[in-house]
Design an enzyme around this catalytic site. Structure first.
Site, PDB file in Angstrom:
ATOM      1  N   ASP A   1     -10.642 -16.976 -15.262  1.00  0.00           N
ATOM      2  CA  ASP A   1     -11.361 -17.428 -14.075  1.00  0.00           C
ATOM      3  C   ASP A   1     -12.525 -18.349 -14.459  1.00  0.00           C
ATOM      4  OD1 ASP A   1     -11.716 -16.959 -11.099  1.00  0.00           O
ATOM      5  OD2 ASP A   1     -13.684 -16.306 -11.805  1.00  0.00           O
TER       6      ASP A   1
ATOM      7  N   ASP B   1      -5.797 -11.130 -15.109  1.00  0.00           N
ATOM      8  CA  ASP B   1      -6.897 -12.003 -14.740  1.00  0.00           C
ATOM      9  C   ASP B   1      -8.114 -11.650 -15.590  1.00  0.00           C
ATOM     10  OD1 ASP B   1      -8.189 -13.997 -13.180  1.00  0.00           O
ATOM     11  OD2 ASP B   1      -7.009 -13.371 -11.451  1.00  0.00           O
TER      12      ASP B   1
ATOM     13  N   HIS C   1      -4.680 -17.391  -4.251  1.00  0.00           N
ATOM     14  CA  HIS C   1      -5.573 -16.488  -3.536  1.00  0.00           C
ATOM     15  C   HIS C   1      -6.837 -17.176  -3.051  1.00  0.00           C
ATOM     16  CE1 HIS C   1      -7.153 -16.680  -7.561  1.00  0.00           C
ATOM     17  NE2 HIS C   1      -8.280 -16.094  -7.177  1.00  0.00           N
ATOM     18  N   ASP C   2      -7.131 -18.390  -3.565  1.00  0.00           N
ATOM     19  CA  ASP C   2      -8.326 -19.127  -3.166  1.00  0.00           C
ATOM     20  C   ASP C   2      -8.034 -20.303  -2.245  1.00  0.00           C
ATOM     21  OD1 ASP C   2     -10.255 -17.620  -4.498  1.00  0.00           O
ATOM     22  OD2 ASP C   2     -10.026 -18.742  -6.366  1.00  0.00           O
TER      23      ASP C   2
ATOM     24  N   GLU D   1      -8.730 -21.560 -15.597  1.00  0.00           N
ATOM     25  CA  GLU D   1      -9.092 -22.136 -14.298  1.00  0.00           C
ATOM     26  C   GLU D   1     -10.313 -23.016 -14.534  1.00  0.00           C
ATOM     27  OE1 GLU D   1     -10.125 -20.746  -9.744  1.00  0.00           O
ATOM     28  OE2 GLU D   1     -11.179 -19.821 -11.432  1.00  0.00           O
TER      29      GLU D   1
ATOM     30  N   ASP E   1      -3.937   4.042   2.782  1.00  0.00           N
ATOM     31  CA  ASP E   1      -5.381   3.833   2.963  1.00  0.00           C
ATOM     32  C   ASP E   1      -5.702   2.406   3.393  1.00  0.00           C
ATOM     33  OD1 ASP E   1      -5.006   2.424   0.629  1.00  0.00           O
ATOM     34  OD2 ASP E   1      -6.535   3.481  -0.529  1.00  0.00           O
TER      35      ASP E   1
ATOM     36  N   ASP F   1       0.854  -1.198   0.000  1.00  0.00           N
ATOM     37  CA  ASP F   1       0.000   0.000   0.000  1.00  0.00           C
ATOM     38  C   ASP F   1       0.883   1.238   0.000  1.00  0.00           C
ATOM     39  OD1 ASP F   1      -1.916   1.967   0.407  1.00  0.00           O
ATOM     40  OD2 ASP F   1      -2.002   1.611   2.567  1.00  0.00           O
TER      41      ASP F   1
ATOM     42  N   ASP G   1      -1.967  -1.302  -3.739  1.00  0.00           N
ATOM     43  CA  ASP G   1      -2.260  -0.583  -4.972  1.00  0.00           C
ATOM     44  C   ASP G   1      -1.139  -0.765  -5.982  1.00  0.00           C
ATOM     45  OD1 ASP G   1      -0.249   1.199  -3.996  1.00  0.00           O
ATOM     46  OD2 ASP G   1      -1.784   2.299  -2.892  1.00  0.00           O
TER      47      ASP G   1
END
Length: 593
Positions: free
Chosen positions: A204, A104, A328-329, A256, A31, A27, A35
């Site tokens: 995805d 993605d 990430h899953d 995927e 915030d 970051d 990013d």
């Protein structure tokens, strides 16, 4: 020289891909949300890993119902991540270092805030059939299909006075791929991104885009997946997409594909298939699931080996494998498949050895390279992911739930929840792991004081340094294109295998390099002890122990190996070994990306 023909090679076969989940990477503005400027600041770190490509999780404009997998505008960058000029700078910074950029692609569904859906619910003529709408009574959903995130896969829309399909969250309506206008809109968007200089897409749940006509109910004990997973027209759609926008050998097209078999996979990636480069299959990360993912058993190594060997063999001559144990899953691999306490570093190195020495393309998820672990989630208020929050709600709050309180399901949440993969990247022993100067959108794992990049960089025996060694090791053609053979398949603790690659003849007559009738070969032996206790491995009789060369190990190894290799807890070794013909181990290596 290696015997790999030029037409068998592809940059993505020889690559290692680093996955960045930008919301949790770095970051720059305090915030609490990662990013693109923060990612740009870390490009040199990524370059130091000697990876060949970055897979960037979604940064498109999104209301973030599913952390960016609910896209409101495919051609805009979400304000939380920056703007298009930031993205263009990231692209340029990566390309200047010889690192490719993979975006993605989420086109099974959009956000319900996408203008396509807003027009569709108002029945604007050209958008009326962009999504799956069914008109029936408000209390009569079209069928019994279930959402991946729990609950019905249909929601009632008051504006259109009809039901719409969402295989994921209700804010993620499924696009109607049977409508050629939808497909054309998707292909136009993909071509636009390719024109901006990206190097491919990770697609995805691409095998869910085709739904059975008429939306039939699922069978007994079914969520309806047989009617939308690898659906009736999926190969028509995927093949068309490849023909329209992805028919370029330089473009990586990763699908995927949950629920595929090896035979299914060949239809997507095989020589006579749809044309995808490779795919993510899920069998090796779901085999331990019970009725659902939060009801998982302890992974059984024998079954794990059997599954991975099946995929190695099944795509050996027709297709290509992806190699991953977390993303990430998925929960952190060292917590799920290793020992994240007493042997965190050794088991992290062992698991990295596995994914870098099997046949296929390794995908490294951010933080994996420093041995990041699952995190404690002391209360349900600490959870952020829609899937795990829905699970806790159904388990604790629903009348038919099986738990009295969060504590009853906490162990399952901490073992399998997706939030484990989304805690901030652990850069340093600073507040919030050096991820942000503000309050992070999700808390950092408290072990960041011990597990962080700064500490790993200063330690020559760190997981980070070992991953650099793995990258160098995998420069050999042997470990990219070599044949796989599983050894000791029934051993409860040992995962051992060989990789073997034929080498070119050394003269026009076709005589083998060592002047024998046997073909010259390069060979590697990989031995991994998946246990807290020592174990032994007998070198196979067709391997010559004399001259056995240790290429990489995660612990101290005797200088002169015998026929019996004694391995300590979570010990990994990679040997280069002469084959029966006595050929040497001067494996072909590549130094360019």
């Amino acid at each position: 020289m290696s015997g790999v023909a030029d037409d068998e090679r592809a940059w993505w076969k020889e690559a290692t891909v680093y996955q960045v989940y930008p919301k949790s990477f770095d970051d720059s503005d305090g915030d609490g949300v990662g990013d693109l400027p923060g990612l740009i600041d870390r490009v040199d770190y990524i370059d130091e890993l000697d990876v060949d490509a970055v897979w960037l999780n979604p940064v498109y404009e999104s209301p973030q119902a599913d952390n960016g997998y609910d896209i409101a505008d495919y051609r805009a960058i979400d304000d939380a991540y920056g703007d298009m000029s930031d993205w263009e700078q990231l692209r340029d910074e990566l390309h200047e270092r010889g690192v490719r950029l993979i975006m993605d692609l989420v086109v099974n569904h959009t956000s319900d805030e996408h203008e396509w859906f807003q027009r569709s619910r108002r029945e604007v003529r050209e958008y009326a059939d962009y999504y799956h709408w069914v008109e029936s009574e408000p209390d009569e959903p079209p069928n019994d299909w279930e959402s991946v995130f729990g609950g019905p896969a249909w929601s009632w829309d008051d504006e259109r006075e009809a039901w719409y399909l969402h295989l994921f969250d209700e804010k993620q309506p499924d696009l109607n791929w049977a409508n050629p206008d939808v497909r054309e809109s998707v292909y136009d968007m993909m071509a636009w991104w390719l024109s901006k200089g990206i190097d491919g897409f990770r697609m995805d749940v691409i095998n869910l885009v085709s739904k059975a006509e008429g939306y039939p109910d699922g069978g007994p004990d079914s969520d309806g997946a047989e009617h939308f997973m690898n659906g009736p027209r999926v190969h028509e759609y995927v093949g068309e997409m490849v023909d329209e926008v992805l028919d370029d050998e330089a473009v990586l097209a990763v699908g995927e594909t949950p629920g595929v078999s090896v035979d299914d996979a060949r239809r997507y990636v095989g020589e006579d298939g749809d044309g995808l480069s490779l795919l993510f299959q899920f069998e090796h990360v779901t085999f331990d699931h019970g009725e659902h993912k939060f009801d998982a058993d302890e992974p059984d190594l024998v079954e794990f080996k059997e599954i991975l060997a099946k995929w190695q063999d099944g795509l050996a001559d027709d297709g290509w494998n992806s190699l991953y144990l977390n993303n990430h899953d998925q929960p952190r691999m060292v917590s799920r498949f290793g020992n994240d306490e007493a042997y965190r570093r050794k088991s992290a190195k062992l698991l990295g050895t596995l994914t870098h020495t099997l046949g296929g393309t390794p995908f490294v998820y951010q933080g994996e390279e420093i041995g990041m672990t699952n995190a404690p989630f002391e209360s349900r208020e600490d959870l952020r992911d829609v899937e795990v929050r829905n699970y806790v709600e159904s388990a604790v709050d629903d009348d038919d739930g099986h738990a009295d309180s969060y504590e009853d399901v906490r162990e399952a949440v901490e073992a399998m929840g997706r939030d484990n993969a989304r805690t901030p990247m652990q850069w340093a022993d600073d507040d919030h792991a050096g991820f942000t100067d503000g309050e992070p959108w999700i808390d950092a794992n408290p072990n960041y004081t011990e597990v962080n990049v700064e500490r790993a960089r200063a330690d020559p025996d760190s997981v980070l340094q070992y991953y650099r060694d793995l990258a160098a090791l995998r420069d050999r053609d042997l470990l990219v294109y070599g044949d796989f053979e599983l050894l000791v398949p029934d051993h409860p603790n040992l995962f051992a295998y060989t990789r073997t690659l034929a080498r070119e003849r050394d003269d026009e007559s076709g005589t083998a390099a060592n002047a024998t009738d046997a073909p010259a070969r390069e060979r590697a032996l990989v031995v991994l002890n998946f246990d807290d206790e020592p174990t032994s491995f007998e070198v196979p009789p067709d391997m010559t122990v004399d001259g056995l060369e240790l290429a990489l190990a995660n612990g101290e190894v005797p200088a002169v190996p015998g026929r019996t290799l004694d391995l300590g807890p979570w010990e990994a070794r990679v040997y280069l070994t002469p084959a029966l013909d006595g050929s040497t181990t001067d494996a072909t290596t590549r130094t360019d990306r």
